[in-house]
Design an enzyme around this catalytic site. Structure first.
Site, PDB file in Angstrom:
ATOM      1  NE  ARG A   1      -3.922   1.964   2.365  1.00  9.33           N
ATOM      2  CZ  ARG A   1      -4.189   2.734   3.414  1.00  9.33           C
ATOM      3  NH1 ARG A   1      -3.517   2.562   4.554  1.00  9.33           N
ATOM      4  NH2 ARG A   1      -5.116   3.665   3.347  1.00  9.33           N
TER       5      ARG A   1
ATOM      6  CG  HIS B   1      -1.427   5.497  -0.008  1.00  7.90           C
ATOM      7  ND1 HIS B   1      -2.091   5.924   1.117  1.00  7.90           N
ATOM      8  CD2 HIS B   1      -2.283   4.665  -0.651  1.00  7.90           C
ATOM      9  CE1 HIS B   1      -3.305   5.365   1.145  1.00  7.90           C
ATOM     10  NE2 HIS B   1      -3.437   4.595   0.097  1.00  7.90           N
ATOM     11  CG  ASP B   2       6.175   7.207  -3.215  1.00  5.42           C
ATOM     12  OD1 ASP B   2       6.085   8.454  -3.075  1.00  5.42           O
ATOM     13  OD2 ASP B   2       7.213   6.654  -3.640  1.00  5.42           O
TER      14      ASP B   2
ATOM     15  N   GLY C   1       3.576  11.278  -8.271  1.00  4.97           N
ATOM     16  CA  GLY C   1       4.485  10.270  -8.823  1.00  4.97           C
ATOM     17  C   GLY C   1       5.237   9.456  -7.776  1.00  4.97           C
TER      18      GLY C   1
ATOM     19  CG  ASP D   1       7.720  11.863  -5.486  1.00  3.37           C
ATOM     20  OD1 ASP D   1       7.085  11.160  -4.652  1.00  3.37           O
ATOM     21  OD2 ASP D   1       7.414  13.038  -5.740  1.00  3.37           O
TER      22      ASP D   1
ATOM     23  CB  SER E   1       6.496  12.705  -2.014  1.00  5.14           C
ATOM     24  OG  SER E   1       5.449  11.944  -2.583  1.00  5.14           O
TER      25      SER E   1
ATOM     26  CG  ASN F   1      -1.157   8.780   3.449  1.00  5.74           C
ATOM     27  OD1 ASN F   1      -1.648   7.810   2.869  1.00  5.74           O
ATOM     28  ND2 ASN F   1      -0.496   9.739   2.817  1.00  5.74           N
TER      29      ASN F   1
ATOM     30  N   PRO G   1      -7.774   8.029  -3.889  1.00  4.91           N
ATOM     31  CG  PRO G   1      -8.163   6.136  -5.191  1.00  4.91           C
ATOM     32  CD  PRO G   1      -7.102   7.124  -4.817  1.00  4.91           C
TER      33      PRO G   1
ATOM     34  CG  HIS H   1      -8.072  -3.790  -1.311  1.00  2.00           C
ATOM     35  ND1 HIS H   1      -9.089  -2.866  -1.414  1.00  2.00           N
ATOM     36  CD2 HIS H   1      -6.954  -3.050  -1.085  1.00  2.00           C
ATOM     37  CE1 HIS H   1      -8.613  -1.641  -1.271  1.00  2.00           C
ATOM     38  NE2 HIS H   1      -7.315  -1.717  -1.076  1.00  2.00           N
ATOM     39  CB  THR H   2      -6.022 -10.719  -2.594  1.00  2.84           C
ATOM     40  OG1 THR H   2      -6.108 -12.090  -2.226  1.00  2.84           O
ATOM     41  CG2 THR H   2      -4.571 -10.418  -2.960  1.00  2.84           C
TER      42      THR H   2
ATOM     43  CG  ASP I   1      -9.318 -12.739   0.721  1.00  2.00           C
ATOM     44  OD1 ASP I   1     -10.315 -13.337   1.187  1.00  2.00           O
ATOM     45  OD2 ASP I   1      -8.475 -13.288  -0.013  1.00  2.00           O
TER      46      ASP I   1
ATOM     47  CG  ASP J   1      -5.854 -16.089  -2.743  1.00  2.00           C
ATOM     48  OD1 ASP J   1      -6.255 -14.910  -2.578  1.00  2.00           O
ATOM     49  OD2 ASP J   1      -6.122 -16.994  -1.940  1.00  2.00           O
TER      50      ASP J   1
HETATM   51  C1  HEM Z   1      -9.133   1.507  -5.859  1.00  2.00           C
HETATM   52  C2  HEM Z   1      -8.991   2.431  -4.930  1.00  2.00           C
HETATM   53  C3  HEM Z   1      -8.532   2.092  -3.531  1.00  2.00           C
HETATM   54  C4  HEM Z   1      -9.144   2.483  -2.397  1.00  2.00           C
HETATM   55  C5  HEM Z   1     -10.379   3.357  -2.286  1.00  2.00           C
HETATM   56  C6  HEM Z   1      -8.399   1.911  -1.300  1.00  2.00           C
HETATM   57  C7  HEM Z   1      -8.689   2.108   0.044  1.00  2.00           C
HETATM   58  C8  HEM Z   1      -8.112   1.427   1.082  1.00  2.00           C
HETATM   59  C9  HEM Z   1      -8.469   1.570   2.463  1.00  2.00           C
HETATM   60  C10 HEM Z   1      -9.523   2.517   3.019  1.00  2.00           C
HETATM   61  C11 HEM Z   1      -7.706   0.702   3.175  1.00  2.00           C
HETATM   62  C12 HEM Z   1      -7.735   0.491   4.678  1.00  2.00           C
HETATM   63  C13 HEM Z   1      -6.869   1.549   5.376  1.00  2.00           C
HETATM   64  C14 HEM Z   1      -7.087   1.549   6.872  1.00  2.00           C
HETATM   65  O1  HEM Z   1      -8.117   1.074   7.325  1.00  2.00           O
HETATM   66  O2  HEM Z   1      -6.207   2.059   7.604  1.00  2.00           O
HETATM   67  C15 HEM Z   1      -6.844   0.027   2.241  1.00  2.00           C
HETATM   68  C16 HEM Z   1      -5.928  -0.939   2.583  1.00  2.00           C
HETATM   69  C17 HEM Z   1      -5.061  -1.503   1.683  1.00  2.00           C
HETATM   70  N1  HEM Z   1      -4.883  -1.140   0.378  1.00  2.00           N
HETATM   71 FE1  HEM Z   1      -6.153  -0.047  -0.730  1.00  2.00          FE
HETATM   72  N2  HEM Z   1      -7.371   1.175  -1.801  1.00  2.00           N
HETATM   73  C18 HEM Z   1      -7.398   1.268  -3.160  1.00  2.00           C
HETATM   74  C19 HEM Z   1      -6.484   0.728  -4.038  1.00  2.00           C
HETATM   75  C20 HEM Z   1      -5.351   0.057  -3.658  1.00  2.00           C
HETATM   76  C21 HEM Z   1      -4.242  -0.255  -4.527  1.00  2.00           C
HETATM   77  C22 HEM Z   1      -4.136   0.158  -5.999  1.00  2.00           C
HETATM   78  C23 HEM Z   1      -3.335  -0.952  -3.774  1.00  2.00           C
HETATM   79  C24 HEM Z   1      -2.002  -1.502  -4.181  1.00  2.00           C
HETATM   80  C25 HEM Z   1      -1.671  -1.821  -5.415  1.00  2.00           C
HETATM   81  C26 HEM Z   1      -3.902  -1.089  -2.453  1.00  2.00           C
HETATM   82  C27 HEM Z   1      -3.346  -1.798  -1.423  1.00  2.00           C
HETATM   83  C28 HEM Z   1      -3.892  -1.901  -0.156  1.00  2.00           C
HETATM   84  C29 HEM Z   1      -3.435  -2.853   0.830  1.00  2.00           C
HETATM   85  C30 HEM Z   1      -2.415  -3.943   0.595  1.00  2.00           C
HETATM   86  C31 HEM Z   1      -4.156  -2.584   2.005  1.00  2.00           C
HETATM   87  C32 HEM Z   1      -3.985  -3.256   3.369  1.00  2.00           C
HETATM   88  C33 HEM Z   1      -2.918  -2.479   4.143  1.00  2.00           C
HETATM   89  C34 HEM Z   1      -2.601  -3.012   5.519  1.00  2.00           C
HETATM   90  O3  HEM Z   1      -3.148  -4.026   5.948  1.00  2.00           O
HETATM   91  O4  HEM Z   1      -1.762  -2.354   6.188  1.00  2.00           O
HETATM   92  N3  HEM Z   1      -5.095  -0.431  -2.413  1.00  2.00           N
HETATM   93  N4  HEM Z   1      -7.098   0.490   0.974  1.00  2.00           N
END
Ligand code: HEM
Ligand code: NAG
Ligand code: NAG
Length: 328
Positions: free
Chosen positions: A62, A66-67, A72, A74, A76, A94, A163, A193-194, A245, A253
């Site tokens: 993640r 977010h970077d 970009g 970078d 940051s 964040n 987003p 999010h798997t 998941d 997966d």
């Molecule tokens: C499609 C738009 C996306 C939204 C709205 C979104 C939103 C979120 C939110 C709200 C969380 C939980 C944060 C928390 O409760 O502290 C999360 C967790 C996570 N996101 Fe996303 N996300 C998105 C796309 C992505 C992308 C593109 C990736 C990586 C390629 C990603 C990887 C992750 C991972 C791995 C977690 C779990 C982090 C952890 O357990 O520490 N997400 N995301």
């Protein structure tokens, strides 16, 4: 426009010998001559961290997202606040949420002692993300390298460019399009999010008083709803975690997509990919749900694309000595 510039760049490069800085491209062998041990050091530190806590793999993945989404890839996102700017760490998406900074620091300090001033923080984040995916059983790929680090960061940019979890499929599509990423990139990268977990406050909007006619989001499976309500109460427990998941939270997966088909997506932004308006995203969800290898192949491709969002290369930016601070 960016794509056109790159194509032009390749066209010119094939006609004349071009200096690296005129037309710098990321490359997996970028550090071959200067810091050969990079991937080994990243592997060592990440495998120890993920061995201690599986979720760290998700957190590192993640961090790269977010970077890259804020001005970009970078580095940051790693900068602490200074007198001249408020950084990204305190932005809404964040704050009290991003994790893994100490893992990046541990990698950086080992690399600084082996090859000082060579490997950027932005590249370390990209490599840590890849290693994390692989460690939880996901695909491997060669990470293009050669990003340099920013000398500034912006909380406002993080607030407006990452987003939020309540976005609909069309809002998500626009947010990704703004970064040069397609609907397909968006659906396949959401497959991240798997693994990992989300705090109760990020999905509570779906569980109670959904709107004037529905008590809860009708696109949540009834028994899944009951489980979520018990771990995420209406008025408390903001930071309580639920796995993104619920079935295989520590395996990279395609279960995430199968969950969506059963109305078991956690965030609005997850379930929207299958249940939202328009069928393009849902068609992709179904194809990834039934074909894990297609998911892997497309995920790799889109990760490389995301990792190539406006990198600083050549003589732009710097190689930070400490990922928390701009060099003095
Ligand atoms: C499609 C738009 C996306 C939204 C709205 C979104 C939103 C979120 C939110 C709200 C969380 C939980 C944060 C928390 O409760 O502290 C999360 C967790 C996570 N996101 Fe996303 N996300 C998105 C796309 C992505 C992308 C593109 C990736 C990586 C390629 C990603 C990887 C992750 C991972 C791995 C977690 C779990 C982090 C952890 O357990 O520490 N997400 N995301
Ligand atoms: C760079 O090093 C890696 C790992 O040793 C190797 O697989 C790759 O072929 C090398 N690439 C170049 C261009 O030398
Ligand atoms: C409430 O939400 C449901 C499901 O999304 C939707 O069909 C319905 O139109 C909404 N009702 C109002 C009044 O917004």
């Amino acid at each position: 426009m960016k794509k056109a510039a790159k194509t032009l760049c390749v066209a010119i490069a094939s006609l004349v010998i071009l200096s690296a800085s005129t037309c710098a491209q990321l490359s997996p062998s970028f550090y071959n001559g200067t810091c050969r041990d990079v991937s080994h050091v990243v592997w060592k530190v990440v495998s120890q961290a993920v061995g201690n806590e599986k979720r760290m793999a998700a957190s590192l993945l993640r961090l790269h997202f977010h970077d890259c989404f804020v001005n970009g890839c970078d580095g940051s996102v790693l900068l602490d606040d200074t007198a001249s700017f408020t950084g990204e760490k305190s932005a809404g998406p964040n704050k009290n949420s991003l994790r893994g900074f100490e893992v990046i620091d541990a990698i950086k300090s080992q690399l600084e002692s082996q090859c000082p001033g060579i490997v950027s923080c932005a590249d370390i984040v990209a490599l840590a993300a890849q290693t994390s995916v692989f460690m939880l059983g996901g695909p491997g790929w060669a990470v293009p390298l050669g990003r340099r680090d920013s000398t500034t960061a912006s909380r406002d940019a993080a607030n407006s460019q990452i987003p939020p979890p309540v976005f609909t499929v069309s809002e998500l599509t626009s947010a990704f399009q703004a970064k040069g990423l397609s609907l397909k990139d968006m659906v396949v990268l959401s497959g991240a999010h798997t693994i990992g977990a989300a705090q109760c406050f990020t999905f509570r909007n779906r569980l109670y008083s959904f709107n004037s006619t529905a008590a809860s989001d009708p696109t949540i499976d009834a028994s899944f709803l009951a489980t979520l309500q018990s771990s995420c109460p209406k008025e408390s427990g903001d930071d309580q975690l639920s796995n993104l998941d619920a079935v295989t939270p520590n395996r990279f997966d395609n279960q995430y997509y199968k969950n969506l088909q059963k109305n078991k997506g956690l965030l609005t932004s997850d379930q929207e990919l299958f249940s939202g308006t328009g069928s393009d995203a849902a068609t992709l969800v179904s194809s990834y749900a039934s074909n894990p290898l297609t998911f892997w192949r497309d995920f790799k491709e889109s990760m490389i694309k995301m990792g190539d969002i406006s990198p600083l290369t050549g003589t732009n930016g710097e190689i930070r000595k400490n990922c928390h601070f701009v060099n003095s």
